[in-house]
Design a protein around this motif. Structure first.
Motif, PDB file in Angstrom:
ATOM      1  N   MET A   1      -4.322   4.012 -13.192  1.00 20.35           N
ATOM      2  CA  MET A   1      -5.082   2.890 -13.299  1.00 20.35           C
ATOM      3  C   MET A   1      -4.295   1.859 -12.214  1.00 20.35           C
ATOM      4  O   MET A   1      -3.168   1.631 -12.566  1.00 20.35           O
ATOM      5  N   THR A   2      -5.039   1.226 -11.387  1.00 20.82           N
ATOM      6  CA  THR A   2      -4.526   0.261 -10.600  1.00 20.82           C
ATOM      7  C   THR A   2      -4.840  -1.157 -11.081  1.00 20.82           C
ATOM      8  O   THR A   2      -6.206  -1.483 -11.403  1.00 20.82           O
ATOM      9  N   VAL A   3      -3.996  -2.037 -11.325  1.00 16.40           N
ATOM     10  CA  VAL A   3      -4.167  -3.171 -11.692  1.00 16.40           C
ATOM     11  C   VAL A   3      -3.873  -4.202 -10.623  1.00 16.40           C
ATOM     12  O   VAL A   3      -2.896  -4.195  -9.838  1.00 16.40           O
ATOM     13  N   ARG A   4      -4.520  -5.178 -10.211  1.00 16.27           N
ATOM     14  CA  ARG A   4      -4.528  -6.087  -9.184  1.00 16.27           C
ATOM     15  C   ARG A   4      -4.394  -7.507  -9.535  1.00 16.27           C
ATOM     16  O   ARG A   4      -5.431  -7.910 -10.398  1.00 16.27           O
ATOM     17  N   VAL A   5      -3.515  -8.149  -9.139  1.00 17.56           N
ATOM     18  CA  VAL A   5      -3.435  -9.518  -9.556  1.00 17.56           C
ATOM     19  C   VAL A   5      -3.179 -10.355  -8.246  1.00 17.56           C
ATOM     20  O   VAL A   5      -2.360 -10.119  -7.477  1.00 17.56           O
ATOM     21  N   ARG A   6      -4.045 -11.435  -8.105  1.00 19.90           N
ATOM     22  CA  ARG A   6      -3.901 -12.108  -6.867  1.00 19.90           C
ATOM     23  C   ARG A   6      -3.624 -13.421  -7.389  1.00 19.90           C
ATOM     24  O   ARG A   6      -4.711 -14.145  -8.137  1.00 19.90           O
ATOM     25  N   VAL A   7      -2.700 -14.348  -6.900  1.00 18.47           N
ATOM     26  CA  VAL A   7      -2.137 -15.632  -7.358  1.00 18.47           C
ATOM     27  C   VAL A   7      -1.900 -16.681  -5.922  1.00 18.47           C
ATOM     28  O   VAL A   7      -1.150 -15.740  -5.111  1.00 18.47           O
ATOM     29  N   ARG A   8      -2.653 -17.453  -5.841  1.00 17.62           N
ATOM     30  CA  ARG A   8      -2.597 -18.322  -4.929  1.00 17.62           C
ATOM     31  C   ARG A   8      -1.894 -19.491  -5.107  1.00 17.62           C
ATOM     32  O   ARG A   8      -2.370 -20.130  -6.029  1.00 17.62           O
TER      33      ARG A   8
ATOM     34  N   ILE B   1       5.424  -6.226 -17.170  1.00 16.10           N
ATOM     35  CA  ILE B   1       6.823  -6.251 -17.220  1.00 16.10           C
ATOM     36  C   ILE B   1       7.185  -4.630 -17.602  1.00 16.10           C
ATOM     37  O   ILE B   1       6.528  -4.133 -18.836  1.00 16.10           O
ATOM     38  N   GLY B   2       8.172  -4.086 -17.135  1.00 16.82           N
ATOM     39  CA  GLY B   2       8.552  -2.977 -17.469  1.00 16.82           C
ATOM     40  C   GLY B   2       7.873  -1.762 -16.661  1.00 16.82           C
ATOM     41  O   GLY B   2       8.328  -0.718 -16.736  1.00 16.82           O
ATOM     42  N   LYS B   3       6.849  -2.137 -16.105  1.00 15.62           N
ATOM     43  CA  LYS B   3       6.068  -1.014 -15.156  1.00 15.62           C
ATOM     44  C   LYS B   3       6.777  -1.034 -13.655  1.00 15.62           C
ATOM     45  O   LYS B   3       7.236  -2.149 -13.184  1.00 15.62           O
ATOM     46  N   ASP B   4       6.239  -0.086 -12.816  1.00 14.38           N
ATOM     47  CA  ASP B   4       6.664  -0.214 -11.375  1.00 14.38           C
ATOM     48  C   ASP B   4       5.448  -0.869 -10.790  1.00 14.38           C
ATOM     49  O   ASP B   4       4.320  -0.574 -11.221  1.00 14.38           O
ATOM     50  N   VAL B   5       5.756  -1.860  -9.968  1.00 13.29           N
ATOM     51  CA  VAL B   5       4.791  -2.634  -9.114  1.00 13.29           C
ATOM     52  C   VAL B   5       5.132  -2.885  -8.013  1.00 13.29           C
ATOM     53  O   VAL B   5       6.317  -2.463  -7.619  1.00 13.29           O
TER      54      VAL B   5
END
Length: 71
Positions: free
Chosen positions: A1-8, A25-29
């Protein structure tokens, strides 16, 4: 599963805290940082989506014979 987070946000230092990443936290990103245009110069969401449209708006979008065949 891909999680995308966009922060500006504007960077004020070389140390940043991104609370939105708490669940990762604790996962490969993969972290990608890119410079964006200033808010007053940012293009709209459809910018660049259509380069050229030479269709005739008075013509039907679908061939009438094809339309009847698919009914």
């Amino acid at each position: 599963m891909t999680v995308r987070v966009r922060v500006r946000r504007r960077l004020e230092s070389d140390t940043i805290q991104i609370p939105e990443l708490k669940d990762l936290i604790g996962k490969d990103v993969e972290i990608v940082v890119s410079e964006t245009a200033s808010p007053e110069r940012q293009p709209g969401p459809m910018a660049g989506s259509v380069l050229w449209d030479d269709s005739d708006p008075s013509e039907p979008a679908v061939d009438p014979d094809e339309w009847e065949a698919n009914r």
